[in-house]
Design a protein around this motif. Structure first.
Motif, PDB file in Angstrom:
ATOM      1  N   UNK A 284       0.300  -1.077  -0.098  1.00  0.00           N
ATOM      2  CA  UNK A 284       0.283   0.013  -0.050  1.00  0.00           C
ATOM      3  C   UNK A 284       0.886   1.208   0.138  1.00  0.00           C
ATOM      4  N   UNK A 285       0.545   2.176  -0.745  1.00  0.00           N
ATOM      5  CA  UNK A 285       1.137   3.502  -0.860  1.00  0.00           C
ATOM      6  C   UNK A 285      -0.040   4.764  -0.967  1.00  0.00           C
ATOM      7  N   UNK A 286       0.966   5.838  -1.048  1.00  0.00           N
ATOM      8  CA  UNK A 286      -0.789   7.003  -0.785  1.00  0.00           C
ATOM      9  C   UNK A 286      -0.604   7.381  -2.112  1.00  0.00           C
ATOM     10  N   UNK A 287      -1.600   7.369  -2.383  1.00  0.00           N
ATOM     11  CA  UNK A 287      -1.572   8.621  -3.863  1.00  0.00           C
ATOM     12  C   UNK A 287      -1.114  10.023  -4.249  1.00  0.00           C
TER      13      UNK A 287
ATOM     14  N   UNK B 111      -4.912   5.888   0.770  1.00  0.00           N
ATOM     15  CA  UNK B 111      -3.869   4.445   0.331  1.00  0.00           C
ATOM     16  C   UNK B 111      -5.189   4.646  -0.479  1.00  0.00           C
ATOM     17  N   UNK B 112      -3.806   3.234  -1.123  1.00  0.00           N
ATOM     18  CA  UNK B 112      -4.455   3.163  -2.095  1.00  0.00           C
ATOM     19  C   UNK B 112      -3.105   1.104  -2.360  1.00  0.00           C
ATOM     20  N   UNK B 113      -4.024   0.309  -2.766  1.00  0.00           N
ATOM     21  CA  UNK B 113      -2.812  -1.049  -2.468  1.00  0.00           C
ATOM     22  C   UNK B 113      -3.080  -1.197  -3.840  1.00  0.00           C
ATOM     23  N   UNK B 114      -1.521  -2.297  -3.734  1.00  0.00           N
ATOM     24  CA  UNK B 114      -1.188  -3.195  -5.273  1.00  0.00           C
ATOM     25  C   UNK B 114      -2.440  -3.384  -5.730  1.00  0.00           C
ATOM     26  N   UNK B 115      -1.987  -3.483  -7.151  1.00  0.00           N
ATOM     27  CA  UNK B 115      -3.459  -5.052  -7.937  1.00  0.00           C
ATOM     28  C   UNK B 115      -2.614  -5.720  -8.582  1.00  0.00           C
ATOM     29  N   UNK B 116      -3.268  -7.129  -8.541  1.00  0.00           N
ATOM     30  CA  UNK B 116      -2.487  -8.029  -9.852  1.00  0.00           C
ATOM     31  C   UNK B 116      -1.385  -7.513 -10.841  1.00  0.00           C
ATOM     32  N   UNK B 117      -2.320  -6.902 -11.279  1.00  0.00           N
ATOM     33  CA  UNK B 117      -1.609  -6.833 -13.248  1.00  0.00           C
ATOM     34  C   UNK B 117      -1.109  -6.128 -13.322  1.00  0.00           C
ATOM     35  N   UNK B 118      -0.485  -4.747 -12.208  1.00  0.00           N
ATOM     36  CA  UNK B 118       0.326  -4.373 -11.707  1.00  0.00           C
ATOM     37  C   UNK B 118       1.895  -4.728 -11.154  1.00  0.00           C
ATOM     38  N   UNK B 119       1.647  -6.066 -10.163  1.00  0.00           N
ATOM     39  CA  UNK B 119       3.173  -6.169  -9.353  1.00  0.00           C
ATOM     40  C   UNK B 119       3.335  -7.438 -10.506  1.00  0.00           C
TER      41      UNK B 119
ATOM     42  N   UNK C 264       2.939  -7.332 -13.442  1.00  0.00           N
ATOM     43  CA  UNK C 264       4.126  -6.221 -14.858  1.00  0.00           C
ATOM     44  C   UNK C 264       5.637  -5.275 -14.300  1.00  0.00           C
ATOM     45  N   UNK C 265       5.384  -5.794 -12.573  1.00  0.00           N
ATOM     46  CA  UNK C 265       6.625  -5.388 -11.846  1.00  0.00           C
ATOM     47  C   UNK C 265       6.218  -3.689 -11.926  1.00  0.00           C
ATOM     48  N   UNK C 266       5.378  -3.183 -12.733  1.00  0.00           N
ATOM     49  CA  UNK C 266       5.281  -1.842 -12.814  1.00  0.00           C
ATOM     50  C   UNK C 266       4.594  -0.992 -11.188  1.00  0.00           C
ATOM     51  N   UNK C 267       4.836  -1.415 -10.145  1.00  0.00           N
ATOM     52  CA  UNK C 267       4.080  -0.769  -9.134  1.00  0.00           C
ATOM     53  C   UNK C 267       4.679   0.124  -8.250  1.00  0.00           C
ATOM     54  N   UNK C 268       6.339   0.261  -8.682  1.00  0.00           N
ATOM     55  CA  UNK C 268       7.295   1.433  -8.002  1.00  0.00           C
ATOM     56  C   UNK C 268       6.684   2.361  -9.319  1.00  0.00           C
ATOM     57  N   UNK C 269       5.988   2.151 -10.939  1.00  0.00           N
ATOM     58  CA  UNK C 269       5.564   3.257 -11.039  1.00  0.00           C
ATOM     59  C   UNK C 269       3.881   4.759 -11.350  1.00  0.00           C
ATOM     60  N   UNK C 270       3.495   3.604 -10.875  1.00  0.00           N
ATOM     61  CA  UNK C 270       2.332   3.783 -10.565  1.00  0.00           C
ATOM     62  C   UNK C 270       2.253   4.812  -9.558  1.00  0.00           C
TER      63      UNK C 270
END
Length: 51
Positions: free
Chosen positions: A8-11, A17-25, A27-33
């Motif tokens: 989870x991280x803040x907008x 706060x919002x949580x990681x989604x399966x498609x972001x994780x 594709x290793x995109x969580x750091x870019x969101x």
């Protein structure tokens, strides 16, 4: 069986706060969101244009 820890991280715009989604994780995109929603992303872009 324990559940995996949910990331989870803040907008960057609204601070909620919002949580990681399966498609972001997957594709290793969580750091870019940065934003929790399309609305926050468009409001941040509008704020940058008018600043």
């Amino acid at each position: 069986m324990s559940r995996p820890e949910v990331l989870s991280k803040p907008c960057a715009f609204c601070g909620r706060p919002f949580t990681d989604r399966k498609r972001w994780n997957g594709r290793d995109q969580w750091d870019q969101v940065l934003y929790c929603s399309r609305g926050c992303r468009s409001k941040a872009a509008a704020a940058r244009r008018h600043a």
